[in-house]
Scaffold this motif. Sequence first.
Motif, PDB file in Angstrom:
ATOM      1  N   CYS A  76       0.868  -1.185   0.000  1.00 19.07           N
ATOM      2  CA  CYS A  76       0.000   0.000   0.000  1.00 19.07           C
ATOM      3  C   CYS A  76       0.904   1.235   0.000  1.00 19.07           C
ATOM      4  O   CYS A  76       1.732   1.405   0.898  1.00 19.07           O
ATOM      5  N   ILE A  77       0.768   2.051  -1.047  1.00 21.12           N
ATOM      6  CA  ILE A  77       1.669   3.219  -1.151  1.00 21.12           C
ATOM      7  C   ILE A  77       0.952   4.511  -0.757  1.00 21.12           C
ATOM      8  O   ILE A  77       1.561   5.560  -0.654  1.00 21.12           O
ATOM      9  N   LYS A  78      -0.381   4.396  -0.530  1.00 20.77           N
ATOM     10  CA  LYS A  78      -1.131   5.571  -0.030  1.00 20.77           C
ATOM     11  C   LYS A  78      -2.360   5.046   0.699  1.00 20.77           C
ATOM     12  O   LYS A  78      -3.028   4.152   0.208  1.00 20.77           O
ATOM     13  N   GLY A  79      -2.622   5.561   1.881  1.00 18.17           N
ATOM     14  CA  GLY A  79      -3.815   5.147   2.637  1.00 18.17           C
ATOM     15  C   GLY A  79      -3.583   3.874   3.409  1.00 18.17           C
ATOM     16  O   GLY A  79      -2.470   3.586   3.881  1.00 18.17           O
ATOM     17  N   ARG A  80      -4.670   3.084   3.527  1.00 18.72           N
ATOM     18  CA  ARG A  80      -4.641   1.908   4.407  1.00 18.72           C
ATOM     19  C   ARG A  80      -5.664   0.893   3.874  1.00 18.72           C
ATOM     20  O   ARG A  80      -6.776   1.289   3.503  1.00 18.72           O
ATOM     21  N   VAL A  81      -5.265  -0.396   3.802  1.00 24.03           N
ATOM     22  CA  VAL A  81      -6.177  -1.449   3.312  1.00 24.03           C
ATOM     23  C   VAL A  81      -6.074  -2.679   4.201  1.00 24.03           C
ATOM     24  O   VAL A  81      -5.068  -2.876   4.899  1.00 24.03           O
ATOM     25  N   TRP A  82      -7.121  -3.502   4.185  1.00 21.79           N
ATOM     26  CA  TRP A  82      -7.101  -4.833   4.810  1.00 21.79           C
ATOM     27  C   TRP A  82      -6.859  -5.795   3.666  1.00 21.79           C
ATOM     28  O   TRP A  82      -7.691  -5.900   2.758  1.00 21.79           O
ATOM     29  N   ASP A  83      -5.710  -6.455   3.656  1.00 20.48           N
ATOM     30  CA  ASP A  83      -5.280  -7.290   2.543  1.00 20.48           C
ATOM     31  C   ASP A  83      -5.393  -8.753   2.929  1.00 20.48           C
ATOM     32  O   ASP A  83      -4.964  -9.142   4.016  1.00 20.48           O
ATOM     33  N   VAL A  84      -6.006  -9.562   2.059  1.00 23.44           N
ATOM     34  CA  VAL A  84      -6.342 -10.947   2.416  1.00 23.44           C
ATOM     35  C   VAL A  84      -5.880 -11.928   1.339  1.00 23.44           C
ATOM     36  O   VAL A  84      -5.999 -11.655   0.137  1.00 23.44           O
ATOM     37  N   ALA A  85      -5.327 -13.039   1.796  1.00 22.87           N
ATOM     38  CA  ALA A  85      -4.987 -14.150   0.900  1.00 22.87           C
ATOM     39  C   ALA A  85      -5.791 -15.370   1.341  1.00 22.87           C
ATOM     40  O   ALA A  85      -5.989 -15.596   2.548  1.00 22.87           O
ATOM     41  N   VAL A  86      -6.282 -16.148   0.379  1.00 20.18           N
ATOM     42  CA  VAL A  86      -7.040 -17.374   0.666  1.00 20.18           C
ATOM     43  C   VAL A  86      -6.325 -18.539  -0.014  1.00 20.18           C
ATOM     44  O   VAL A  86      -6.010 -18.469  -1.208  1.00 20.18           O
ATOM     45  N   ASP A  87      -6.102 -19.606   0.754  1.00 19.53           N
ATOM     46  CA  ASP A  87      -5.380 -20.774   0.239  1.00 19.53           C
ATOM     47  C   ASP A  87      -6.348 -21.662  -0.559  1.00 19.53           C
ATOM     48  O   ASP A  87      -7.261 -22.243   0.018  1.00 19.53           O
ATOM     49  N   LEU A  88      -6.139 -21.750  -1.861  1.00 21.09           N
ATOM     50  CA  LEU A  88      -7.008 -22.574  -2.725  1.00 21.09           C
ATOM     51  C   LEU A  88      -6.264 -23.816  -3.230  1.00 21.09           C
ATOM     52  O   LEU A  88      -6.722 -24.472  -4.183  1.00 21.09           O
ATOM     53  N   ARG A  89      -5.144 -24.145  -2.579  1.00 28.58           N
ATOM     54  CA  ARG A  89      -4.332 -25.276  -3.045  1.00 28.58           C
ATOM     55  C   ARG A  89      -4.871 -26.552  -2.405  1.00 28.58           C
ATOM     56  O   ARG A  89      -4.808 -26.726  -1.175  1.00 28.58           O
ATOM     57  N   ARG A  90      -5.408 -27.417  -3.226  1.00 37.62           N
ATOM     58  CA  ARG A  90      -6.171 -28.568  -2.702  1.00 37.62           C
ATOM     59  C   ARG A  90      -5.327 -29.434  -1.765  1.00 37.62           C
ATOM     60  O   ARG A  90      -5.839 -30.033  -0.827  1.00 37.62           O
ATOM     61  N   ASP A  91      -4.014 -29.490  -1.969  1.00 31.58           N
ATOM     62  CA  ASP A  91      -3.194 -30.396  -1.120  1.00 31.58           C
ATOM     63  C   ASP A  91      -2.604 -29.667   0.081  1.00 31.58           C
ATOM     64  O   ASP A  91      -1.807 -30.231   0.829  1.00 31.58           O
ATOM     65  N   SER A  92      -2.972 -28.416   0.249  1.00 30.06           N
ATOM     66  CA  SER A  92      -2.377 -27.640   1.359  1.00 30.06           C
ATOM     67  C   SER A  92      -3.102 -27.950   2.679  1.00 30.06           C
ATOM     68  O   SER A  92      -4.330 -28.064   2.700  1.00 30.06           O
ATOM     69  N   PRO A  93      -2.353 -28.053   3.790  1.00 32.60           N
ATOM     70  CA  PRO A  93      -3.001 -28.285   5.096  1.00 32.60           C
ATOM     71  C   PRO A  93      -3.888 -27.109   5.511  1.00 32.60           C
ATOM     72  O   PRO A  93      -4.727 -27.241   6.382  1.00 32.60           O
ATOM     73  N   THR A  94      -3.697 -25.947   4.855  1.00 35.19           N
ATOM     74  CA  THR A  94      -4.537 -24.776   5.188  1.00 35.19           C
ATOM     75  C   THR A  94      -5.501 -24.457   4.040  1.00 35.19           C
ATOM     76  O   THR A  94      -5.908 -23.312   3.842  1.00 35.19           O
ATOM     77  N   PHE A  95      -5.843 -25.501   3.265  1.00 36.76           N
ATOM     78  CA  PHE A  95      -6.808 -25.348   2.150  1.00 36.76           C
ATOM     79  C   PHE A  95      -8.072 -24.644   2.658  1.00 36.76           C
ATOM     80  O   PHE A  95      -8.631 -25.045   3.705  1.00 36.76           O
ATOM     81  N   LEU A  96      -8.449 -23.575   1.950  1.00 36.17           N
ATOM     82  CA  LEU A  96      -9.655 -22.767   2.232  1.00 36.17           C
ATOM     83  C   LEU A  96      -9.518 -21.907   3.498  1.00 36.17           C
ATOM     84  O   LEU A  96     -10.485 -21.293   3.934  1.00 36.17           O
ATOM     85  N   GLN A  97      -8.291 -21.832   4.044  1.00 36.63           N
ATOM     86  CA  GLN A  97      -8.116 -20.885   5.155  1.00 36.63           C
ATOM     87  C   GLN A  97      -7.642 -19.546   4.607  1.00 36.63           C
ATOM     88  O   GLN A  97      -7.104 -19.475   3.493  1.00 36.63           O
ATOM     89  N   TRP A  98      -7.821 -18.465   5.378  1.00 33.61           N
ATOM     90  CA  TRP A  98      -7.418 -17.140   4.897  1.00 33.61           C
ATOM     91  C   TRP A  98      -6.512 -16.479   5.920  1.00 33.61           C
ATOM     92  O   TRP A  98      -6.511 -16.827   7.109  1.00 33.61           O
ATOM     93  N   HIS A  99      -5.744 -15.507   5.430  1.00 35.26           N
ATOM     94  CA  HIS A  99      -4.905 -14.699   6.330  1.00 35.26           C
ATOM     95  C   HIS A  99      -5.044 -13.245   5.902  1.00 35.26           C
ATOM     96  O   HIS A  99      -5.002 -12.945   4.696  1.00 35.26           O
ATOM     97  N   GLY A 100      -5.242 -12.356   6.868  1.00 37.50           N
ATOM     98  CA  GLY A 100      -5.365 -10.931   6.551  1.00 37.50           C
ATOM     99  C   GLY A 100      -4.335 -10.109   7.297  1.00 37.50           C
ATOM    100  O   GLY A 100      -3.899 -10.482   8.392  1.00 37.50           O
ATOM    101  N   VAL A 101      -3.959  -8.989   6.683  1.00 35.03           N
ATOM    102  CA  VAL A 101      -3.030  -8.067   7.342  1.00 35.03           C
ATOM    103  C   VAL A 101      -3.355  -6.655   6.869  1.00 35.03           C
ATOM    104  O   VAL A 101      -3.808  -6.452   5.727  1.00 35.03           O
ATOM    105  N   GLU A 102      -3.170  -5.686   7.769  1.00 38.62           N
ATOM    106  CA  GLU A 102      -3.373  -4.290   7.368  1.00 38.62           C
ATOM    107  C   GLU A 102      -2.106  -3.782   6.695  1.00 38.62           C
ATOM    108  O   GLU A 102      -1.006  -3.878   7.282  1.00 38.62           O
TER     109      GLU A 102
END
Length: 183
Positions: A76-102
């Motif tokens: 983020c180069i201006k302002g502020r956002v809530w940024d989220v990634a979602v794991d869509l990798r079928r073989d991942s132990p965190t499949f369908l989990q998400w992580h967010g960071v400001e």
Amino acid sequence: MNLLPTKIAGVQVAETIRIADQRGAFARFFCENELAPVLGERHIVQINHSRTSQPGALRGMHYQHAPHAEMKMVRCIKGRVWDVAVDLRRDSPTFLQWHGVELSAENDLMMVIPEGCAHGFQVLEAESELLYLHTARYTPTCEGGMRHDDPLIDIAWPLAVTDISDRDRSHPLLDEHYSGVKL
Ligand SMILES: Cc1cn([C@H]2C[C@H](O)[C@@H](COP(=O)(O)OP(=O)(O)O[C@H]3O[C@H](C)C(=O)[C@H](O)[C@H]3O)O2)c(=O)[nH]c1=O
């Protein structure tokens, strides 16, 4: 640059070292050498910039299918956002989990989102701007998307959504048979 892991393999948050003096501050935004542990054999092939006006506006969730699956590095180069990634990798132990960071122009954090993860963000301050570094070029025929409000993922967004593209509001919901993306 300090790379902080998250519960999702490959999703990392890079802390940027900002050097301040009486003139202001200087920070290295990207360094292939410092980010070699993350990049591996990948290279940055496209850098995008988005401006989003309204607090509450939401872009995402996006990813690209193989053979143009991509790693993204988002700042983020201006302002502020809530940024989220979602794991869509079928073989991942965190499949369908998400992580967010400001992410903000103030905290200089950068989110690293690997192939097979969807990315989206919500604007927390008016006129926020993001810079995205991509390791694959934009390929409309390989674009994938999922709903930001999919109950199967249950992402916590800080604000009510005030603005979203027709495309992003129309992604299909995942069901219990969803088997993830192939890489
Ligand atoms: C990505 C891209 C898009 N476009 C065109 C396609 C559309 O006509 C217009 C806006 O594209 P889109 O609505 O996909 O942009 P966003 O919804 O802001 O998507 C962005 O935000 C989400 C959160 C992301 O993770 C995407 O990587 C990022 O592109 O730019 C291009 O011409 N080149 C490009 O590289």
